[in-house]
Design an enzyme around this catalytic site. Structure first.
Site, PDB file in Angstrom:
ATOM      1  N   ASP A 159      -4.660  13.225 -65.313  1.00  0.00           N
ATOM      2  CA  ASP A 159      -5.229  13.802 -66.448  1.00  0.00           C
ATOM      3  C   ASP A 159      -6.647  14.583 -65.773  1.00  0.00           C
ATOM      4  O   ASP A 159      -6.915  15.589 -66.176  1.00  0.00           O
ATOM      5  CB  ASP A 159      -5.661  13.164 -67.407  1.00  0.00           C
ATOM      6  N   HIS A 187      -4.461   6.866 -70.912  1.00  0.00           N
ATOM      7  CA  HIS A 187      -3.656   7.837 -70.698  1.00  0.00           C
ATOM      8  C   HIS A 187      -2.566   8.187 -71.739  1.00  0.00           C
ATOM      9  O   HIS A 187      -1.480   7.597 -71.847  1.00  0.00           O
ATOM     10  CB  HIS A 187      -2.607   7.507 -69.845  1.00  0.00           C
TER      11      HIS A 187
HETATM   12  P1  NAD Z   1      12.730   8.722 -63.652  1.00  0.00           P
HETATM   13  O1  NAD Z   1      13.442   8.088 -64.687  1.00  0.00           O
HETATM   14  O2  NAD Z   1      13.077   9.783 -63.049  1.00  0.00           O
HETATM   15  O3  NAD Z   1      12.695   7.494 -62.520  1.00  0.00           O
HETATM   16  C1  NAD Z   1      12.487   5.972 -62.773  1.00  0.00           C
HETATM   17  C2  NAD Z   1      13.104   5.258 -61.735  1.00  0.00           C
HETATM   18  O4  NAD Z   1      12.703   3.849 -62.135  1.00  0.00           O
HETATM   19  C3  NAD Z   1      14.629   5.312 -61.965  1.00  0.00           C
HETATM   20  O5  NAD Z   1      15.255   5.435 -60.834  1.00  0.00           O
HETATM   21  C4  NAD Z   1      15.154   3.848 -62.553  1.00  0.00           C
HETATM   22  O6  NAD Z   1      16.218   3.397 -62.144  1.00  0.00           O
HETATM   23  C5  NAD Z   1      13.923   3.074 -61.983  1.00  0.00           C
HETATM   24  N1  NAD Z   1      13.678   1.657 -62.635  1.00  0.00           N
HETATM   25  C6  NAD Z   1      13.886   1.499 -63.917  1.00  0.00           C
HETATM   26  N2  NAD Z   1      13.251   0.457 -64.398  1.00  0.00           N
HETATM   27  C7  NAD Z   1      12.998  -0.330 -63.109  1.00  0.00           C
HETATM   28  C8  NAD Z   1      12.692  -1.412 -62.554  1.00  0.00           C
HETATM   29  N3  NAD Z   1      12.516  -2.704 -63.609  1.00  0.00           N
HETATM   30  N4  NAD Z   1      12.349  -1.845 -61.266  1.00  0.00           N
HETATM   31  C9  NAD Z   1      12.145  -0.791 -60.280  1.00  0.00           C
HETATM   32  N5  NAD Z   1      12.733   0.297 -60.902  1.00  0.00           N
HETATM   33  C10 NAD Z   1      13.101   0.797 -62.087  1.00  0.00           C
HETATM   34  O7  NAD Z   1      11.248   8.673 -64.303  1.00  0.00           O
HETATM   35  P2  NAD Z   1      10.079   9.364 -63.445  1.00  0.00           P
HETATM   36  O8  NAD Z   1       9.739  10.602 -64.142  1.00  0.00           O
HETATM   37  O9  NAD Z   1      10.097   8.780 -61.916  1.00  0.00           O
HETATM   38  O10 NAD Z   1       8.720   8.571 -64.115  1.00  0.00           O
HETATM   39  C11 NAD Z   1       8.541   6.946 -64.038  1.00  0.00           C
HETATM   40  C12 NAD Z   1       7.516   6.660 -65.079  1.00  0.00           C
HETATM   41  O11 NAD Z   1       6.206   7.406 -64.881  1.00  0.00           O
HETATM   42  C13 NAD Z   1       7.749   6.887 -66.502  1.00  0.00           C
HETATM   43  O12 NAD Z   1       7.250   5.796 -67.332  1.00  0.00           O
HETATM   44  C14 NAD Z   1       6.772   8.179 -66.805  1.00  0.00           C
HETATM   45  O13 NAD Z   1       6.603   8.244 -68.020  1.00  0.00           O
HETATM   46  C15 NAD Z   1       5.596   7.619 -65.967  1.00  0.00           C
HETATM   47  N6  NAD Z   1       4.723   8.809 -65.575  1.00  0.00           N
HETATM   48  C16 NAD Z   1       3.209   8.344 -65.585  1.00  0.00           C
HETATM   49  C17 NAD Z   1       2.455   9.396 -65.388  1.00  0.00           C
HETATM   50  C18 NAD Z   1       0.979   9.152 -65.482  1.00  0.00           C
HETATM   51  O14 NAD Z   1       0.169   9.867 -65.308  1.00  0.00           O
HETATM   52  N7  NAD Z   1       0.490   7.916 -65.497  1.00  0.00           N
HETATM   53  C19 NAD Z   1       2.810  10.773 -65.159  1.00  0.00           C
HETATM   54  C20 NAD Z   1       4.058  11.124 -65.030  1.00  0.00           C
HETATM   55  C21 NAD Z   1       5.120  10.041 -65.288  1.00  0.00           C
HETATM   56  C1  LMR Z   2       2.493  12.880 -68.021  1.00  0.00           C
HETATM   57  O1  LMR Z   2       1.093  12.575 -68.522  1.00  0.00           O
HETATM   58  O2  LMR Z   2       2.705  13.832 -67.633  1.00  0.00           O
HETATM   59  C2  LMR Z   2       3.270  11.598 -68.186  1.00  0.00           C
HETATM   60  O3  LMR Z   2       2.511  10.679 -68.758  1.00  0.00           O
HETATM   61  C3  LMR Z   2       4.550  11.910 -68.887  1.00  0.00           C
HETATM   62  C4  LMR Z   2       4.381  11.729 -70.402  1.00  0.00           C
HETATM   63  O4  LMR Z   2       4.994  10.935 -70.975  1.00  0.00           O
HETATM   64  O5  LMR Z   2       3.532  12.435 -70.869  1.00  0.00           O
END
Ligand code: NAD
Ligand code: LMR
Length: 324
Positions: A159, A187
């Site tokens: 952010d 967030h």
């Molecule tokens: P994705 O679905 O591509 O990958 C997630 C992976 O996690 C998958 O491979 C899945 O098998 C694995 N997984 C699920 N449960 C699990 C567990 N208990 N233990 C270990 N692995 C597990 O998703 P992504 O795009 O990599 O995003 C992951 C997370 O990050 C999501 O919750 C997304 O919303 C979050 N995210 C947060 C931010 C932020 O700014 N905080 C930004 C982007 C994404």
């Molecule tokens: C983001 O900010 O890009 C991530 O937290 C993904 C979402 O769900 O917004």
């Protein structure tokens, strides 16, 4: 060269993992003289994809990578870990809010918090990326009672980086010329990107931009950017999220050089935020420690936004009371 450190990454075969692992392996996060042992965690259905990721890591021949392990057992993945990226969890789809994920993702952080408590280095540094990251971090810490709350953080750096990008674009300058804009709170759409001490090419951001734009379009663009990326890409942000996770952990590990950076961490009562709520504050990092900048003067607008975030996070905390 230093002795290798152990770095655990969950959800390592996911979209964020696919960017994050290469940045860690190249030295961008822990330093170009710091070897790493990568300890990757996936759930059983992800193990075959994880094998592919590990094959590609081997094929990248990174000089700093001393070993890579893959497991579906959190105890194994977190054993002796010095730094942990908790990414693994479900992303939202375009018709969801991040908080809607708490029922699906919250329970993951109970078992992982316990496994960190029992197996990681006593000095481990944890960043939670999986959403809703503030509350997932709260859950992980609550289940790791023998570690300090100072060891648990959630990511609002994406952010902050988005705020930098918007300010730079509006001013017609480059990101490197924007300093000290930071994020308060959750967030989530309630977050507050605070420009009050930010500078643009050395000038006060509040003099460079109109207040109406800062409190209007700028705030809205930054706080809803996650949804906008999902709509545009058909998938949630991945490379920018990985890059922000590297920025967060790099600054924690190596210091933020006196710059203000955004980190969500368990409140110790700073700015009246209830103790324990995982809240994003302005921070500086030095010698492996996070120091909340606790003496900023708040505008009435900032106070109201902080209160809005406190209320939203208290509601999320009540919703997961059985996991704490
Ligand atoms: P994705 O679905 O591509 O990958 C997630 C992976 O996690 C998958 O491979 C899945 O098998 C694995 N997984 C699920 N449960 C699990 C567990 N208990 N233990 C270990 N692995 C597990 O998703 P992504 O795009 O990599 O995003 C992951 C997370 O990050 C999501 O919750 C997304 O919303 C979050 N995210 C947060 C931010 C932020 O700014 N905080 C930004 C982007 C994404
Ligand atoms: C983001 O900010 O890009 C991530 O937290 C993904 C979402 O769900 O917004």
């Amino acid at each position: 060269m230093n002795a290798p450190i152990r770095v655990a990454v969950t959800g390592a075969a996911g979209n964020i993992g696919y960017s994050l692992l290469w940045r860690i392996a190249s030295g961008d996060c822990f330093g170009h003289d710091q070897p790493v042992i990568l300890q990757l965690l996936e759930i059983p259905p992800g193990m075959q994809r994880l094998q592919g990721v590990m094959m590609e890591l081997a094929d990248s021949a990174f000089p700093l990578v001393h070993a890579v392990t893959g497991s579906s057992d959190p105890a194994e993945a977190f054993a002796g870990a010095d730094a942990i990226f908790l990414v693994g969890s479900r992303p939202r789809s375009k018709d969801m809010d991040r908080a809607d994920l708490v029922a699906a993702n919250g329970p993951i952080f109970v078992g992982q918090g316990k496994a960190i408590n029992d197996n990681a280095s006593r000095d481990v540094k944890v960043i939670v990326v999986g959403n809703p990251c503030n509350t997932n971090c709260l859950i992980a810490k609550a289940n790791a009672p023998s570690l300090s709350s100072r060891q648990f953080t959630a990511m609002t750096r994406l952010d902050q980086n988005r705020a930098v990008g918007q300010l730079a674009q509006r001013a017609g300058t480059i990101a490197a010329n924007i300093e000290d804009v930071f994020i308060w709170g959750n967030h989530a759409n309630t977050m507050y990107p605070d420009p009050s001490v930010a500078t643009v090419d050395g000038k006060a951001a509040t003099d460079v931009f109109e207040a109406d734009w800062l409190q209007g379009e700028f705030l809205k663009t930054v706080s809803t950017r996650g949804k906008a990326i999902i709509v545009a890409r058909g998938a949630s942000s991945a490379a920018s999220a990985a890059s922000a996770a590297v920025d967060h952990m790099r600054d924690w590990w190596q210091g933020s050089d006196d710059r203000i950076v955004s980190m969500a961490l368990p409140s110790e009562g700073w700015y009246g935020v209830p103790e324990g709520l995982v809240f994003s504050f302005p921070c500086r990092c030095a010698n492996g420690e996070i120091h909340v900048v606790d003496d900023l003067e708040l505008t009435d607008f900032a106070k109201a936004k902080i209160q809005e975030n406190v209320e939203a996070l208290l509601a999320e905390r009540s919703a997961v009371a059985d996991l704490l």
